[in-house]
Design an enzyme around this catalytic site. Structure first.
Site, PDB file in Angstrom:
ATOM      1  CG  ASN A 259      18.673  25.754  13.791  1.00 20.32           C
ATOM      2  OD1 ASN A 259      19.295  25.209  12.910  1.00 20.32           O
ATOM      3  ND2 ASN A 259      17.430  26.212  13.622  1.00 20.32           N
TER       4      ASN A 259
ATOM      5  CG  ASP B 294      10.880  25.237  17.841  1.00 25.07           C
ATOM      6  OD1 ASP B 294      10.188  24.870  16.874  1.00 25.07           O
ATOM      7  OD2 ASP B 294      11.766  24.528  18.353  1.00 25.07           O
TER       8      ASP B 294
ATOM      9  CE  LYS C 275       9.110  17.251  18.771  1.00 20.94           C
ATOM     10  NZ  LYS C 275      10.511  17.556  18.789  1.00 20.94           N
TER      11      LYS C 275
HETATM   12  O1  C5P Z   1      11.100  21.369  16.266  1.00 25.48           O
HETATM   13  P1  C5P Z   1      10.428  20.034  16.292  1.00 25.48           P
HETATM   14  O2  C5P Z   1      11.260  18.984  16.970  1.00 25.48           O
HETATM   15  O3  C5P Z   1       8.999  20.064  16.738  1.00 25.48           O
HETATM   16  O4  C5P Z   1      10.404  19.564  14.759  1.00 25.48           O
HETATM   17  C1  C5P Z   1       9.736  18.397  14.349  1.00 25.48           C
HETATM   18  C2  C5P Z   1       9.338  18.521  12.901  1.00 25.48           C
HETATM   19  O5  C5P Z   1       8.506  19.654  12.755  1.00 25.48           O
HETATM   20  C3  C5P Z   1      10.485  18.716  11.906  1.00 25.48           C
HETATM   21  O6  C5P Z   1      10.138  18.010  10.739  1.00 25.48           O
HETATM   22  C4  C5P Z   1      10.499  20.218  11.670  1.00 25.48           C
HETATM   23  O7  C5P Z   1      10.994  20.525  10.382  1.00 25.48           O
HETATM   24  C5  C5P Z   1       9.030  20.566  11.796  1.00 25.48           C
HETATM   25  N1  C5P Z   1       8.758  21.924  12.306  1.00 25.48           N
HETATM   26  C6  C5P Z   1       7.963  22.768  11.565  1.00 25.48           C
HETATM   27  N2  C5P Z   1       7.669  24.027  12.015  1.00 25.48           N
HETATM   28  C7  C5P Z   1       8.141  24.442  13.213  1.00 25.48           C
HETATM   29  C8  C5P Z   1       8.928  23.608  13.996  1.00 25.48           C
HETATM   30  C9  C5P Z   1       9.239  22.356  13.502  1.00 25.48           C
HETATM   31  O8  C5P Z   1       7.551  22.359  10.469  1.00 25.48           O
HETATM   32  N3  C5P Z   1       7.819  25.658  13.620  1.00 25.48           N
END
Ligand code: C5P
Length: 402
Positions: free
Chosen positions: A213, A285, A344
């Site tokens: 990304n 992800d 979240k």
């Molecule tokens: O990708 P997302 O919007 O769900 O990310 C929300 C939070 O979760 C962020 O703090 C991101 O760093 C964390 N995250 C994570 N592990 C993942 C996806 C996101 O710790 N696989």
């Protein structure tokens, strides 16, 4: 941030004085009011005219010391005028004078005649810096909360030696000043260990191709800077980030990783010692289900890729964390940023979340600015209008502590 702020800069006699030209120029362009004082030694290296031209204001030397402004002594005028005071470069001689409260020139008199926070950027030869007397003076000075340190870096010095003594770079000085203007120099995170993740993870398919990304890591670096400027100890787990950014956090412990799996392991390793954990990284992800150790020729590339999931790091950290630890996440979103961030916050069991629009100007990936809505587990909400990422980081720390 710097617009109309009153910044006084003292320059003592070292070659690093040339770097302060860039600081003064950047501040003046940003609309700051800048006044410069040079010691006699400083004028051997650089002309007052240089700073007068860059700051659009007179630059003062000991020659002006006895010339009153509006019938008031110059050092009193300047001392009362300043909102923050930067001394860069700080030589061993001026350091010693400040440690003992001596006042034998315009610069040292102005220090004693002022009450604002002072940012110190020492610069000298390694042997000089390591002298017991110099170190004692430095510690003595820093025991006064008025003084903030921009520790000298290690590297090649003008005397051709490699060692500690290089003055902090202009970008570090500018962020130090910005933090000082934002917080007044508070050291409210002293004794705290802060674990921060940043950058965008890369999920490799073969050695050269990956799912990733556009994260540059700027927000996580700003968080690390703000934490360091407030006295915290910082561990920075960073996936690939924009080149040069790590130079902004020379005091942080750095843990480089590439993939979500590696970041997951690193975060769990450093979790037990952390007081606050901030997941600012943009974690990919998904990852390709298969990894090829050799680069696949173009003709052998599959027409579709099967994907596997990566660990949700922050959700896992929340399972392992102790009650005294605070866990903060980010939610980078397009459109209506609030509902997904709220979801979240609850689902990942976070103490706070930063809802971060990535589809607006002045925010998101790669920008030096950001805007956000902070939410916490007690249903508190704070809207942060566009500002620098460093300013947003400070406001997040204020929010988490309030
Ligand atoms: O990708 P997302 O919007 O769900 O990310 C929300 C939070 O979760 C962020 O703090 C991101 O760093 C964390 N995250 C994570 N592990 C993942 C996806 C996101 O710790 N696989």
């Amino acid at each position: 941030m710097f617009h109309s702020r009153r910044i006084l800069i003292g320059i003592s006699g070292g070659i690093a004085a040339y770097k302060v030209c860039e600081v003064v120029s950047t501040l003046a362009k940003a609309g700051a009011e800048v006044r410069v004082i040079l010691t006699e030694g400083a004028t051997q290296f650089i002309a007052p005219l240089t700073f007068a031209t860059l700051s659009r204001q007179p630059a003062y030397t000991d020659r002006e010391f006895w010339q009153p402004v509006h019938h008031r002594p110059l050092h009193i005028e300047l001392g009362e005028w300043a909102e923050v005071f930067l001394i860069a470069p700080l030589t061993a001689n001026t350091l010693a004078k400040l440690a003992y409260g001596l006042a034998d020139n315009l610069l040292t008199n102005t220090v004693l005649a002022s009450a604002c926070p002072i940012l110190l950027a020492p610069a000298m030869n390694t042997e000089m810096w390591q002298q017991q007397t110099v170190q004692r003076n430095w510690q003595q000075l820093l025991s006064d909360p008025r003084y903030q340190a921009l520790h000298p870096n290690s590297g090649i010095l003008a005397c051709d030696r490699v060692g500690t003594g290089r003055m902090a770079e202009p970008v570090e000085i500018l962020s130090g000043l910005e933090s000082l203007l934002q917080t007044g120099g508070t050291q409210d995170l002293q004794g705290k260990q802060i674990l921060i993740s940043t950058g965008g993870t890369r999920e490799h398919f073969d050695p050269v191709r990956f799912i990733g990304n556009p994260s540059t890591g700027k927000m996580g670096i700003a968080l690390a800077q703000a934490a360091l400027h407030r006295g915290a100890t910082v561990t920075l787990v960073h996936a690939p980030i924009e080149t040069g950014l790590l130079a902004l956090v020379p005091q942080a412990r750095l843990v480089p990783v590439i993939s979500a799996d590696e970041m997951h392991k690193a975060m769990l390793t450093y979790l037990p010692e952390a007081d606050w954990i901030i997941m600012a990284a943009a974690v990919a992800d998904v990852r390709p289900a298969d990894y090829h150790a050799e680069k696949l020729p173009k003709r052998s590339l599959p027409s579709s890729l099967s994907l596997a999931s990566v660990p949700d790091i922050v959700a896992d950290l929340s399972q392992h964390k102790q009650p005294h630890q605070k866990l903060i996440g980010f939610a980078a979103q397009t459109g209506d940023i609030l509902p997904p961030a709220q979801e979240k916050l609850q689902r990942k069991n976070l103490d706070a979340i930063v809802a971060n629009p990535i589809d607006l100007p002045n925010s998101g990936f790669g920008s030096d600015q950001n805007q956000a809505i902070f939410l916490d587990a007690h249903s508190r909400k704070q809207v942060i209008p566009p500002c620098s990422k460093l300013a947003l980081a400070h406001q997040l720390f204020d929010f988490v502590q309030s």
